[in-house]
Design a protein around this motif. Structure first.
Motif, PDB file in Angstrom:
ATOM      1  N   THR A  42       0.809  -1.214   0.000  1.00  0.00           N
ATOM      2  CA  THR A  42       0.000   0.000   0.000  1.00  0.00           C
ATOM      3  C   THR A  42       0.847   1.271   0.000  1.00  0.00           C
ATOM      4  OG1 THR A  42      -0.219  -0.083   2.408  1.00  0.00           O
ATOM      5  CG2 THR A  42      -1.970  -1.112   1.103  1.00  0.00           C
ATOM      6  N   VAL A  43       1.994   1.238   0.640  1.00  0.00           N
ATOM      7  CA  VAL A  43       2.859   2.419   0.654  1.00  0.00           C
ATOM      8  C   VAL A  43       3.430   2.666  -0.737  1.00  0.00           C
ATOM      9  CG1 VAL A  43       4.984   3.413   1.596  1.00  0.00           C
ATOM     10  CG2 VAL A  43       3.394   2.200   3.105  1.00  0.00           C
ATOM     11  N   ARG A  44       3.960   1.616  -1.357  1.00  0.00           N
ATOM     12  CA  ARG A  44       4.500   1.770  -2.709  1.00  0.00           C
ATOM     13  C   ARG A  44       3.420   2.208  -3.680  1.00  0.00           C
ATOM     14  NH1 ARG A  44       7.313  -3.748  -1.783  1.00  0.00           N
ATOM     15  NH2 ARG A  44       9.070  -3.063  -0.524  1.00  0.00           N
ATOM     16  N   LEU A  45       2.250   1.637  -3.532  1.00  0.00           N
ATOM     17  CA  LEU A  45       1.136   1.999  -4.409  1.00  0.00           C
ATOM     18  C   LEU A  45       0.753   3.467  -4.235  1.00  0.00           C
ATOM     19  CD1 LEU A  45      -0.618   0.703  -6.540  1.00  0.00           C
ATOM     20  CD2 LEU A  45      -2.210   0.025  -4.749  1.00  0.00           C
ATOM     21  N   SER A  46       0.784   3.976  -3.008  1.00  0.00           N
ATOM     22  CA  SER A  46       0.454   5.386  -2.783  1.00  0.00           C
ATOM     23  C   SER A  46       1.507   6.299  -3.409  1.00  0.00           C
ATOM     24  CB  SER A  46       0.277   5.692  -1.291  1.00  0.00           C
ATOM     25  OG  SER A  46       1.504   5.598  -0.605  1.00  0.00           O
ATOM     26  N   ILE A  47       2.768   5.889  -3.382  1.00  0.00           N
ATOM     27  CA  ILE A  47       3.833   6.668  -4.024  1.00  0.00           C
ATOM     28  C   ILE A  47       3.597   6.707  -5.533  1.00  0.00           C
ATOM     29  CG2 ILE A  47       6.300   6.693  -4.572  1.00  0.00           C
ATOM     30  CD1 ILE A  47       6.733   5.543  -1.691  1.00  0.00           C
ATOM     31  N   ILE A  48       3.300   5.559  -6.111  1.00  0.00           N
ATOM     32  CA  ILE A  48       3.027   5.490  -7.550  1.00  0.00           C
ATOM     33  C   ILE A  48       1.813   6.347  -7.897  1.00  0.00           C
ATOM     34  CG2 ILE A  48       2.282   3.954  -9.418  1.00  0.00           C
ATOM     35  CD1 ILE A  48       4.015   1.784  -7.979  1.00  0.00           C
ATOM     36  N   HIS A  49       0.812   6.305  -7.048  1.00  0.00           N
ATOM     37  CA  HIS A  49      -0.395   7.098  -7.255  1.00  0.00           C
ATOM     38  C   HIS A  49      -0.051   8.589  -7.339  1.00  0.00           C
ATOM     39  CE1 HIS A  49      -4.591   8.312  -6.886  1.00  0.00           C
ATOM     40  NE2 HIS A  49      -4.219   9.126  -5.919  1.00  0.00           N
ATOM     41  N   VAL A  50       0.741   9.073  -6.412  1.00  0.00           N
ATOM     42  CA  VAL A  50       1.134  10.483  -6.412  1.00  0.00           C
ATOM     43  C   VAL A  50       1.980  10.793  -7.645  1.00  0.00           C
ATOM     44  CG1 VAL A  50       2.500  12.242  -5.219  1.00  0.00           C
ATOM     45  CG2 VAL A  50       0.983  10.737  -3.905  1.00  0.00           C
ATOM     46  N   ARG A  53       0.523  11.460 -11.119  1.00  0.00           N
ATOM     47  CA  ARG A  53      -0.025  12.787 -11.390  1.00  0.00           C
ATOM     48  C   ARG A  53       1.067  13.783 -11.769  1.00  0.00           C
ATOM     49  NH1 ARG A  53      -3.578  10.195  -8.530  1.00  0.00           N
ATOM     50  NH2 ARG A  53      -5.769  10.763  -8.547  1.00  0.00           N
ATOM     51  N   GLY A  54       2.327  13.338 -11.684  1.00  0.00           N
ATOM     52  CA  GLY A  54       3.448  14.198 -12.062  1.00  0.00           C
ATOM     53  C   GLY A  54       4.625  13.990 -11.140  1.00  0.00           C
ATOM     54  N   PRO A  55       5.797  14.457 -11.561  1.00  0.00           N
ATOM     55  CA  PRO A  55       7.008  14.288 -10.763  1.00  0.00           C
ATOM     56  C   PRO A  55       6.889  14.991  -9.415  1.00  0.00           C
ATOM     57  CG  PRO A  55       7.502  15.320 -12.891  1.00  0.00           C
ATOM     58  CD  PRO A  55       6.033  15.177 -12.803  1.00  0.00           C
ATOM     59  N   ALA A  56       7.655  14.497  -8.441  1.00  0.00           N
ATOM     60  CA  ALA A  56       7.611  15.091  -7.105  1.00  0.00           C
ATOM     61  C   ALA A  56       8.943  14.887  -6.387  1.00  0.00           C
ATOM     62  CB  ALA A  56       6.484  14.457  -6.288  1.00  0.00           C
ATOM     63  N   LEU A  57       9.270  15.834  -5.533  1.00  0.00           N
ATOM     64  CA  LEU A  57      10.404  15.698  -4.635  1.00  0.00           C
ATOM     65  C   LEU A  57       9.986  14.810  -3.466  1.00  0.00           C
ATOM     66  CD1 LEU A  57      11.414  19.471  -4.510  1.00  0.00           C
ATOM     67  CD2 LEU A  57      12.620  17.651  -5.745  1.00  0.00           C
ATOM     68  N   ARG A  58      10.951  14.273  -2.750  1.00  0.00           N
ATOM     69  CA  ARG A  58      10.641  13.418  -1.596  1.00  0.00           C
ATOM     70  C   ARG A  58       9.793  14.181  -0.575  1.00  0.00           C
ATOM     71  NH1 ARG A  58      14.957   9.672   1.453  1.00  0.00           N
ATOM     72  NH2 ARG A  58      15.567   9.540  -0.709  1.00  0.00           N
ATOM     73  N   THR A  59      10.111  15.447  -0.338  1.00  0.00           N
ATOM     74  CA  THR A  59       9.332  16.232   0.626  1.00  0.00           C
ATOM     75  C   THR A  59       7.874  16.362   0.189  1.00  0.00           C
ATOM     76  OG1 THR A  59      10.059  18.282  -0.436  1.00  0.00           O
ATOM     77  CG2 THR A  59      11.298  17.558   1.502  1.00  0.00           C
ATOM     78  N   GLU A  60       7.656  16.455  -1.116  1.00  0.00           N
ATOM     79  CA  GLU A  60       6.285  16.525  -1.631  1.00  0.00           C
ATOM     80  C   GLU A  60       5.575  15.189  -1.464  1.00  0.00           C
ATOM     81  OE1 GLU A  60       6.861  19.857  -5.134  1.00  0.00           O
ATOM     82  OE2 GLU A  60       7.488  17.802  -5.543  1.00  0.00           O
ATOM     83  N   LYS A  86      11.860   6.550 -11.495  1.00  0.00           N
ATOM     84  CA  LYS A  86      13.159   7.114 -11.891  1.00  0.00           C
ATOM     85  C   LYS A  86      13.397   8.376 -11.070  1.00  0.00           C
ATOM     86  CE  LYS A  86      13.124   5.525 -16.675  1.00  0.00           C
ATOM     87  NZ  LYS A  86      13.214   5.944 -18.078  1.00  0.00           N
ATOM     88  N   ALA A  87      14.681   8.679 -10.850  1.00  0.00           N
ATOM     89  CA  ALA A  87      15.030   9.868 -10.087  1.00  0.00           C
ATOM     90  C   ALA A  87      16.019  10.709 -10.870  1.00  0.00           C
ATOM     91  CB  ALA A  87      15.628   9.468  -8.747  1.00  0.00           C
ATOM     92  N   LEU A  98      14.284  14.562  -7.903  1.00  0.00           N
ATOM     93  CA  LEU A  98      12.923  14.654  -8.404  1.00  0.00           C
ATOM     94  C   LEU A  98      12.556  13.271  -8.918  1.00  0.00           C
ATOM     95  CD1 LEU A  98      10.557  16.613  -8.942  1.00  0.00           C
ATOM     96  CD2 LEU A  98      11.507  16.953 -11.233  1.00  0.00           C
ATOM     97  N   TYR A  99      11.454  12.716  -8.421  1.00  0.00           N
ATOM     98  CA  TYR A  99      11.049  11.354  -8.761  1.00  0.00           C
ATOM     99  C   TYR A  99       9.931  11.369  -9.789  1.00  0.00           C
ATOM    100  CZ  TYR A  99      13.886  10.042  -4.814  1.00  0.00           C
ATOM    101  OH  TYR A  99      14.951   9.869  -3.966  1.00  0.00           O
ATOM    102  N   TYR A 100      10.006  10.405 -10.706  1.00  0.00           N
ATOM    103  CA  TYR A 100       9.034  10.240 -11.782  1.00  0.00           C
ATOM    104  C   TYR A 100       8.525   8.802 -11.771  1.00  0.00           C
ATOM    105  CZ  TYR A 100      11.429  14.268 -13.884  1.00  0.00           C
ATOM    106  OH  TYR A 100      11.989  15.490 -14.123  1.00  0.00           O
ATOM    107  N   ALA A 101       7.265   8.616 -12.116  1.00  0.00           N
ATOM    108  CA  ALA A 101       6.759   7.267 -12.365  1.00  0.00           C
ATOM    109  C   ALA A 101       7.273   6.850 -13.737  1.00  0.00           C
ATOM    110  CB  ALA A 101       5.237   7.264 -12.346  1.00  0.00           C
ATOM    111  N   ASN A 102       7.807   5.648 -13.839  1.00  0.00           N
ATOM    112  CA  ASN A 102       8.263   5.117 -15.129  1.00  0.00           C
ATOM    113  C   ASN A 102       7.068   4.393 -15.748  1.00  0.00           C
ATOM    114  OD1 ASN A 102       9.376   3.803 -17.298  1.00  0.00           O
ATOM    115  ND2 ASN A 102      11.124   2.982 -16.157  1.00  0.00           N
ATOM    116  N   GLN A 103       6.283   5.130 -16.506  1.00  0.00           N
ATOM    117  CA  GLN A 103       5.022   4.624 -17.065  1.00  0.00           C
ATOM    118  C   GLN A 103       5.210   3.334 -17.856  1.00  0.00           C
ATOM    119  OE1 GLN A 103       2.225   6.349 -16.281  1.00  0.00           O
ATOM    120  NE2 GLN A 103       0.912   4.848 -17.250  1.00  0.00           N
TER     121      GLN A 103
END
Length: 133
Positions: A42-50, A53-60, A86-87, A98-103
């Motif tokens: 569930t934690v990994r899935l929530s990260i992927i979910h965020v 919607r677009g790249p994000a920093l760890r703090t975001e 990807k980072a 800055l982290y990105y989902a690797n679609q």
């Protein structure tokens, strides 16, 4: 502290937490095991979910998920290891990532998981055409 069955316990170590290694049944590919690791947490899935919607920093990610930075960091490491995330280092103080989902990789993992989970099921087995859900 509690002695937990597993690697640490086999060495006679006391541990507060233990993460068992993944057991992969016969016939299950490495890709399917990776997909289960990514989408079955569930934690990994929530990260992927965020990140979907677009790249994000760890703090975001911490702010948007409500999870501790240490937890986010550990899970990002796991997601990067299988290519789901990807980072990219940013300019500035501390060079934040800055982290990105690797679609492409996420779709590949999801497809492998669906094929494995639903493989062998036909319309006659379920009574419902697989494409009609």
């Amino acid at each position: 502290m509690v002695r937990v069955a597993g690697v640490g316990a086999q060495r006679g170590c006391d541990t507060m937490a233990f993460v068992p290694s993944i057991v992969r049944p016969a016939g299950q590919s490495e890709l399917v095991a990776q997909a289960a690791m990514v989408f079955g947490n569930t934690v990994r899935l929530s990260i992927i979910h965020v990140l979907g919607r677009g790249p994000a920093l760890r703090t975001e990610l911490v702010a948007k998920t409500g999870l501790p930075a240490k937890t986010i960091g550990a899970q990002l490491t796991e997601l990067e290891a299988v290519g789901a995330v990807k980072a990219e280092a940013q300019r500035g103080r501390g060079r934040p990532m800055l982290y990105y989902a690797n679609q492409v990789q996420l779709e590949k993992l999801l497809s492998a998981l669906a094929e494995y989970a639903l493989g062998g099921m036909s319309d006659k087995d379920t009574g419902v055409p697989l494409g009609s859900h």
